[in-house]
Design an enzyme around this catalytic site. Structure first.
Site, PDB file in Angstrom:
ATOM      1  N   GLY A  44      -4.486   5.392  13.816  1.00 59.99           N
ATOM      2  CA  GLY A  44      -5.292   4.401  13.086  1.00 59.99           C
ATOM      3  C   GLY A  44      -5.521   3.167  13.945  1.00 59.99           C
ATOM      4  N   HIS A  45      -4.435   2.671  14.545  1.00 63.35           N
ATOM      5  CA  HIS A  45      -4.568   1.509  15.444  1.00 63.35           C
ATOM      6  C   HIS A  45      -5.438   1.879  16.651  1.00 63.35           C
ATOM      7  CE1 HIS A  45      -0.390   0.704  13.712  1.00 63.35           C
ATOM      8  NE2 HIS A  45      -1.036  -0.389  13.383  1.00 63.35           N
ATOM      9  N   GLY A 156      -8.623  -2.554   9.867  1.00 57.44           N
ATOM     10  CA  GLY A 156      -8.764  -1.273   9.186  1.00 57.44           C
ATOM     11  C   GLY A 156      -9.086  -1.460   7.710  1.00 57.44           C
ATOM     12  N   LEU A 157      -9.965  -0.591   7.201  1.00 57.60           N
ATOM     13  CA  LEU A 157     -10.294  -0.649   5.772  1.00 57.60           C
ATOM     14  C   LEU A 157      -9.170  -0.061   4.925  1.00 57.60           C
ATOM     15  CD1 LEU A 157     -14.089   0.277   5.832  1.00 57.60           C
ATOM     16  CD2 LEU A 157     -13.028  -1.983   5.686  1.00 57.60           C
TER      17      LEU A 157
HETATM   18  P1  AMP Z   1      -0.640  -3.068  10.945  1.00 61.62           P
HETATM   19  O1  AMP Z   1       0.016  -2.821  12.257  1.00 61.62           O
HETATM   20  O2  AMP Z   1      -0.183  -2.130   9.872  1.00 61.62           O
HETATM   21  O3  AMP Z   1      -0.627  -4.521  10.525  1.00 61.62           O
HETATM   22  O4  AMP Z   1      -2.162  -2.709  11.152  1.00 61.62           O
HETATM   23  C1  AMP Z   1      -2.935  -3.317  12.153  1.00 61.62           C
HETATM   24  C2  AMP Z   1      -4.377  -2.993  11.912  1.00 61.62           C
HETATM   25  O5  AMP Z   1      -4.555  -1.581  11.918  1.00 61.62           O
HETATM   26  C3  AMP Z   1      -4.870  -3.478  10.537  1.00 61.62           C
HETATM   27  O6  AMP Z   1      -6.189  -3.965  10.666  1.00 61.62           O
HETATM   28  C4  AMP Z   1      -4.827  -2.227   9.694  1.00 61.62           C
HETATM   29  O7  AMP Z   1      -5.745  -2.236   8.625  1.00 61.62           O
HETATM   30  C5  AMP Z   1      -5.218  -1.182  10.735  1.00 61.62           C
HETATM   31  N1  AMP Z   1      -4.768   0.142  10.312  1.00 61.62           N
HETATM   32  C6  AMP Z   1      -3.517   0.496   9.922  1.00 61.62           C
HETATM   33  N2  AMP Z   1      -3.498   1.797   9.545  1.00 61.62           N
HETATM   34  C7  AMP Z   1      -4.766   2.262   9.683  1.00 61.62           C
HETATM   35  C8  AMP Z   1      -5.393   3.519   9.444  1.00 61.62           C
HETATM   36  N3  AMP Z   1      -4.719   4.556   8.989  1.00 61.62           N
HETATM   37  N4  AMP Z   1      -6.711   3.630   9.706  1.00 61.62           N
HETATM   38  C9  AMP Z   1      -7.414   2.561  10.177  1.00 61.62           C
HETATM   39  N5  AMP Z   1      -6.894   1.358  10.430  1.00 61.62           N
HETATM   40  C10 AMP Z   1      -5.579   1.199  10.181  1.00 61.62           C
END
Ligand code: AMP
Length: 296
Positions: A44-45, A156-157
């Site tokens: 995702g990241h 990410g959405l």
């Molecule tokens: P985090 O490390 O969880 O704070 O996420 C960092 C960024 O990655 C944020 O903008 C999240 O929305 C995005 N993100 C996390 N998981 C996913 C995913 N499965 N698909 C797309 N973007 C994601």
């Protein structure tokens, strides 16, 4: 790739790279793109990073587990960390700068801080259940925007409310950054990728797969009701919650259908209206979130 811990080094390095870009840059690409993360990176990241690299000349990825956005201290303490693996992944993706500040760099001791809040968009969904969470997100992202000064920033959405809150903050403060939302990346069985998935036992992982299935079932129910004028959201939310809680390790924290722009709760979905269904579920104690658009 440069891995930098201090704001000063980051600013100086970016200053040099920006000057190079201005001398010989492609006029169709933006100069600096930022992807803020809390690390323990997954596909995702990496999709956000790939999009950033496609659209920007210089890609900055921050890794910072932001203490001010955790309302539950044990969630913060148990947040998974593997910096070496993350840096290898970023290197492979061709990231230009990994920004890795520690908490004191971001929040110097004895420094008084402004507070930020956006009550209009944070009174329901995660905002209602994680007190102060979005205030912490707003502050840290505003600080990153000021430190990096990106032309574009990628979110990410999967964290739909977070995306809207940050985009609204950027517009409200007249920041020139363009806030871009990217589709949720999922595992083969539909579970939204999340750093927290690593904390699920094998059994809990099976139960977690009910979350996307339940949200998809709501869209299917709407498809089956085509021809009606409207469908009650309570009924749809109950269908989805029942599917999720048929997994005995799952407990739904909230299930709501909202207007996709204002995030206001909808009582019914009417023909030709778009909506978004969003949920948070404790799966064997691990808090997972997901959402999807609904069309009727
Ligand atoms: P985090 O490390 O969880 O704070 O996420 C960092 C960024 O990655 C944020 O903008 C999240 O929305 C995005 N993100 C996390 N998981 C996913 C995913 N499965 N698909 C797309 N973007 C994601």
């Amino acid at each position: 790739m440069k891995a930098l811990q201090s704001k000063k080094e980051l600013r100086e390095t970016l200053h040099g790279l920006r000057a190079q870009f201005e001398r010989k840059g492609n006029p169709n690409s933006a100069a600096v793109g930022l992807v803020p993360t809390m690390g323990f990176l997954h596909e995702g990241h990496l999709e956000l990073i790939r999009r950033c690299k496609e659209e920007c000349a210089i890609t900055v990825v921050s890794i910072f587990v932001n203490p001010t956005q955790f309302n539950d201290p044990s969630d913060y303490e148990n947040y998974p960390v593997d910096l070496k693996r993350d840096l290898d992944l970023l290197e492979k993706e061709g990231v230009d700068i990994a920004f890795l500040p520690n908490a004191v760099e971001m929040y110097p001791e004895n420094q008084i801080s402004v507070q930020m809040s956006l009550p209009e968009l944070t009174s329901n969904l995660c905002g209602a259940h994680r007190r102060g969470h979005f205030d912490g997100v707003l502050l840290v992202v505003a600080k990153f925007f000021n430190i990096v000064d990106p032309d574009r920033a990628y979110f990410g959405l999967k964290d739909y409310q977070q995306f809207l809150v940050i985009r609204t903050m950027a517009r409200s403060l007249d920041l020139s950054v363009q806030v871009i939302g990217c589709e949720t990346v999922r595992e083969e069985d539909g579970l939204a990728m999340s750093s927290r998935n690593a904390r699920l036992s094998e059994k809990a992982r099976e139960h977690a797969a009910l979350i996307p299935r339940a949200l998809n079932l709501v869209q299917k129910t709407l498809n089956d009701r085509k021809g009606r004028y409207s469908v009650a959201c309570d009924e749809l939310c109950e269908i989805a919650s029942d599917v999720i809680e048929s997994g005995t390790l799952n407990q739904v924290e909230y299930m709501e259908i909202v207007d996709p722009d204002s995030l206001k709760k909808l009582d019914e979905i009417q023909t030709d209206r778009t909506a978004r269904i969003a949920t948070a579920v404790f799966c064997d104690g691990v808090r997972l979130i997901d959402n999807r658009p609904l069309h009727f």
